[in-house]
Design a protein around this motif. Structure first.
Motif, PDB file in Angstrom:
ATOM      1  N   CYS A 187       0.567   2.356   3.445  1.00 30.67           N
ATOM      2  CA  CYS A 187       0.929   1.342   4.919  1.00 30.67           C
ATOM      3  C   CYS A 187       2.264   0.789   4.218  1.00 30.67           C
ATOM      4  CB  CYS A 187      -0.255   0.618   5.509  1.00 30.67           C
ATOM      5  SG  CYS A 187      -1.821   1.686   5.244  1.00 30.67           S
ATOM      6  N   CYS A 206      -6.199  -2.663   0.145  1.00 31.25           N
ATOM      7  CA  CYS A 206      -4.876  -2.812   1.633  1.00 31.25           C
ATOM      8  C   CYS A 206      -6.260  -2.621   2.795  1.00 31.25           C
ATOM      9  CB  CYS A 206      -4.344  -1.241   2.284  1.00 31.25           C
ATOM     10  SG  CYS A 206      -3.621  -0.679   4.054  1.00 31.25           S
ATOM     11  N   CYS A 210       0.986  -0.953  -0.421  1.00 28.54           N
ATOM     12  CA  CYS A 210       0.234  -0.032  -0.445  1.00 28.54           C
ATOM     13  C   CYS A 210       0.840   0.799  -0.364  1.00 28.54           C
ATOM     14  CB  CYS A 210      -0.996  -0.074   0.892  1.00 28.54           C
ATOM     15  SG  CYS A 210      -1.668   1.211   1.833  1.00 28.54           S
ATOM     16  N   CYS A 239      -6.222   0.499   5.473  1.00 30.16           N
ATOM     17  CA  CYS A 239      -6.368   2.289   4.838  1.00 30.16           C
ATOM     18  C   CYS A 239      -7.961   1.779   4.590  1.00 30.16           C
ATOM     19  CB  CYS A 239      -5.768   2.889   5.312  1.00 30.16           C
ATOM     20  SG  CYS A 239      -4.738   2.891   3.008  1.00 30.16           S
TER      21      CYS A 239
END
Ligand code: ADP
Ligand code: ZN
Length: 748
Positions: free
Chosen positions: A469, A484, A466, A487
């Motif tokens: 992240c 992801c 991601c 998030c």
């Protein structure tokens, strides 16, 4: 002082009130009660706080104040004069604030249902799709690249299949107001106001709970607890009963006993097992049940709350927050499946419902019964030290027998299927074939949604991560997107490796989606359904699938932990655990415990009826002690081994943990803050600190995460560590978010 008219002789009328505000501030604030307004501790009020209108709860009243009276502002309004929080709950909130390092106002906010803050029926904004569905579908695809949040919002509302509350849309898509507002502006969504429904809560009871003759183990457990109930004392019991041993019947009998003494009860269950099945068992035995689950509207929750407060309902059944049900004359709190992680709240106040149930039991002189087939190490540890009284149900009640458990070593599978990441072993396939031919039902469990959890480049070995992240993105084949799970960010699958441009990415690992595909390919005639967060987006989907399975309209049910708990289907004779290893290597001291619990719970779904059941556990680690113990159905052996490891490493039940997490866009900020926070902890007796160090998931939503883990080996050292750390208020700095987590549920 002010005017004392109306006060009894010699007693000043309460003129000032202390108010706890729902802010992370430790102190309470003094306000004046205007003439004609009355308030008691526990009443909710509105006040002006530096120009902001805020809600708060009165914690004390007084006739004088040390402040200059002219400086004290009046209360704006008292919201629920006759419906205040009972004193016991006020005391519980105080204990909660002290234990979890939050403010009293934050703790109080959790104990009150949203509706008590407001009265009357509300009209709630919903979103619905405007125009034909295929047009909306098309728009979802068109928006996907440039306006991802809008695309996600539109798709979510489409999938929901009817007007969806704006609040739920935002929560599920993790978006702000702007994407849906833009969609409304462009005519793709319509905002509608719908009056809150006051639905009848107790579901049509199809689940008539027979009143079974108790077996001797059940009878013993009921007798022991009944003695404490009769004495009207507080005591905590741990009911350790294997799956299917009839724990619910024991709860019901104890509750009958409590009701016979005129007292009331609270039954806490994990949200996931708050099914009509569970509720029905209580509702059919007690006419005055209030059910509190997360699907309730504010108004409905408020109505149940009033029924309890006024003593019209005597039994509250619900998930975590039902702990705060304002039942009158509480005599019993049951915490069913006490090992469930959902009893811990993962936002402020980060309380654990099991621990707070015991505190409430102490405050109200009520009996607490914790029940589980796999008690946590914390609870069994306390039972062994006689802090709790242990009660055991070693056998299945009624017809069910313990299933036969087969461990399938995936290393023994042929090379080519191992390379393809074995989904179904030959053993499991043969058994499925057999069971399906016999018209029995099969349950397949895999605790990982999506198609494959990693998309890997065979050239350079990099996984697609991601952008915000530090985790790899999960491939969702049906949707054709990488997602992801931290998030919710999505993106298209790259044709070539983003790092080395190698063509052709490799799908690594198996998720429920891929499993479903494999089962359908192998058994084209079987009716297969999947139950995970992705397929359950539509309202009512959960109940529909379970009802269909119960009516045997489904042959194979595939699911994540949603299907692991509490379900009781007599025709399931085969349960397949597709991978026992998914949680085994999570960097958390509870990895083994959680694996054991999950395997044990899943296995418990087999052979609940007359027919014998078989469980197949697929694993690459058949020698792991958690897998081995689960396969032998040997809780004691697992606990014995696990306690050795916990003791060596100083983890619970040998210590109490305290986690401090700092998150910031500037990594140095997060690090610096923790390095300051750790200083006063150094040198405290019976305290060990791990870190500060980067968290396992080092970045989420573009925020860098640092944490430290404080192990406290004595109750006093826990108090000392809490005092040394201070509160979030003390620690907070600009641009850095702090989380203080006592008994943390996650260490990632
Ligand atoms: P647990 O919660 O311990 O997993 P349950 O309470 O769901 O177990 O009980 C399992 C099954 O056994 C249920 O169908 C229940 O109706 C039945 N049962 C419980 N107690 C008895 C009993 N004393 N005699 C016969 N059947 C029983
Ligand atoms: Zn992300």
């Amino acid at each position: 002082m002010s005017d004392l008219a109306g006060a009894a002789p010699g007693e000043a009328a309460p003129t000032y009130v202390q108010v706890a505000l729902n802010l992370p501030l430790r102190r309470e604030f003094t306000y004046r009660l205007p003439a004609g307004m009355s308030a008691r501790p526990g009443n909710r009020v509105r006040v002006d706080f530096h120009g902001r209108a805020l809600g708060g709860v009165v914690t004390a009243v007084a006739s004088t104040t040390d402040l200059p009276p002219a400086k004290v502002k009046p209360i704006a309004s008292v919201l629920d004069a006759e419906l205040g929080l009972p004193p016991a709950l006020l005391a519980l909130a105080r204990a909660m604030a002290a234990t979890y390092g939050c403010s009293l106002g934050e703790a109080l906010d959790a104990t009150l249902p949203a509706v008590a803050k407001r009265r009357g029926q509300r009209r709630i904004p919903h979103l619905e799709v405007r125009g034909p569905r295929d047009l909306a579908q098309q728009a979802v695809a068109e928006l996907e690249d440039k306006h991802q949040a809008q695309s996600r919002v539109l798709r979510t509302v489409l999938e929901y299949g009817g007007p969806m509350p704006v609040f739920d849309v935002r929560r599920r898509t993790s978006t702000s107001d702007s994407p849906w507002q833009t969609l409304v502006k462009h005519g793709l969504l319509r905002r509608v106001l719908i009056a809150e429904q006051l639905e009848e809560l107790v579901p049509a009871v199809e689940e008539r709970a027979e009143r079974h003759e108790l077996n001797p183990h059940q009878q013993h457990a009921v007798d022991v607890v009944a003695r404490t109930v009769a004495a009207g004392a507080h005591r905590t019991f741990l009911l350790h009963g294997v799956t299917g041993s009839g724990k619910t019947e024991v709860y019901l009998r104890i509750l009958e006993e409590v009701r016979r003494h005129g007292r009331s009860g609270i039954v806490l269950v994990p949200e996931i097992s708050l099914t009509p099945q569970t509720v029905g068992r209580f509702a059919s035995r007690f006419p005055d049940v209030a059910v509190l689950h997360s699907g309730l509207t504010d108004a409905e929750r408020g109505r149940q709350w009033q029924r309890l407060l006024q003593g019209r309902a005597k039994v509250a059944v619900g998930a975590r927050s039902a702990l705060f049900a304002p039942v009158q004359d509480l005599g019993l709190i049951v915490v069913d499946e006490e090992h469930e992680s959902s009893f811990k709240q993962d936002s402020t106040p980060r309380y654990h419902a099991r621990e707070m149930a015991i505190v409430r039991g102490q405050i109200e002189n009520a009996v607490v019964v914790l029940g589980s087939a796999t008690p946590t190490l914390e609870s069994i540890g306390k039972a062994r030290r006689n802090v709790y009284e242990l009660l055991t149900l070693p056998e299945r009640a009624g017809a069910g027998r313990q299933p036969k458990i087969v461990v399938q070593d995936l290393r023994a599978e042929p090379k080519e299927s191992r390379r393809a990441g074995v989904v179904l072993s030959r053993t499991l396939l043969v058994m499925m074939q057999e069971r399906l031919q016999a018209k029995d039902q099969v349950l397949l469990f895999l605790n990982r949604r999506g198609y494959s959890p990693v998309l890997l480049c065979p050239g350079c070995g990099e996984a697609v991560k991601c952008g915000s992240c530090s985790v790899s993105m999960t491939w969702h084949a049906r949707r054709g997107r990488l997602i992801c799970h931290w998030c919710c960010h999505e993106k298209r699958r790259p044709e070539t490796c983003p790092t080395c441009q190698h063509a052709g990415m490799h799908e690594l690992g198996v998720g429920t989606e891929r499993l479903e595909q494999a089962v359908k390919e192998r058994f084209p005639d079987a009716i297969v359904a999947r139950m995970d967060a992705d397929t359950m987006a539509e309202r009512g989907a959960h109940e529909r699938v379970l009802a269909a399975f119960r009516k045997r309209h489904i042959d194979v049910l595939i699911g994540t932990q949603m299907i692991a708990k509490g379900l009781d289907f007599p025709d399931v004779t085969l349960v397949g655990v597709v991978s026992a290893d998914t949680g085994l290597f999570v960097p958390d001291y509870r990895a083994a415990e959680r694996t054991f619990q999950l395997l044990h719970q899943v296995a418990g779904r087999a052979g609940r009826g007359e027919k014998a059941g078989t469980v197949v556990i697929q694993t690459f680690c058949p020698d792991n002690y958690a897998v081995e113990a689960a396969a032998r159905n040997d809780y004691d052996a697992f606990v014995q081994q696990e306690l050795v490891f916990r003791k060596l490493a100083g983890y619970p039940p040998f210590s109490r943990l305290l986690r401090v997490l700092a998150e910031s866009r500037q990594e140095a900020e997060a690090q610096r803050l923790l390095q300051q926070a750790v200083t006063p902890l150094r040198g405290l007796p019976d305290v060990t600190v791990l870190g500060p160090a980067p968290a396992v998931v080092a970045r989420v939503k573009d925020h860098w995460r640092w944490h430290m883990l404080v192990k406290c080996f004595q109750p006093a050292s826990f108090q000392a560590a809490m005092a040394a750390i201070g509160t979030v208020e003390d620690l907070a700095t600009r641009g850095c978010q702090i989380t203080l987590d006592v008994d943390p549920g996650s260490l990632l």
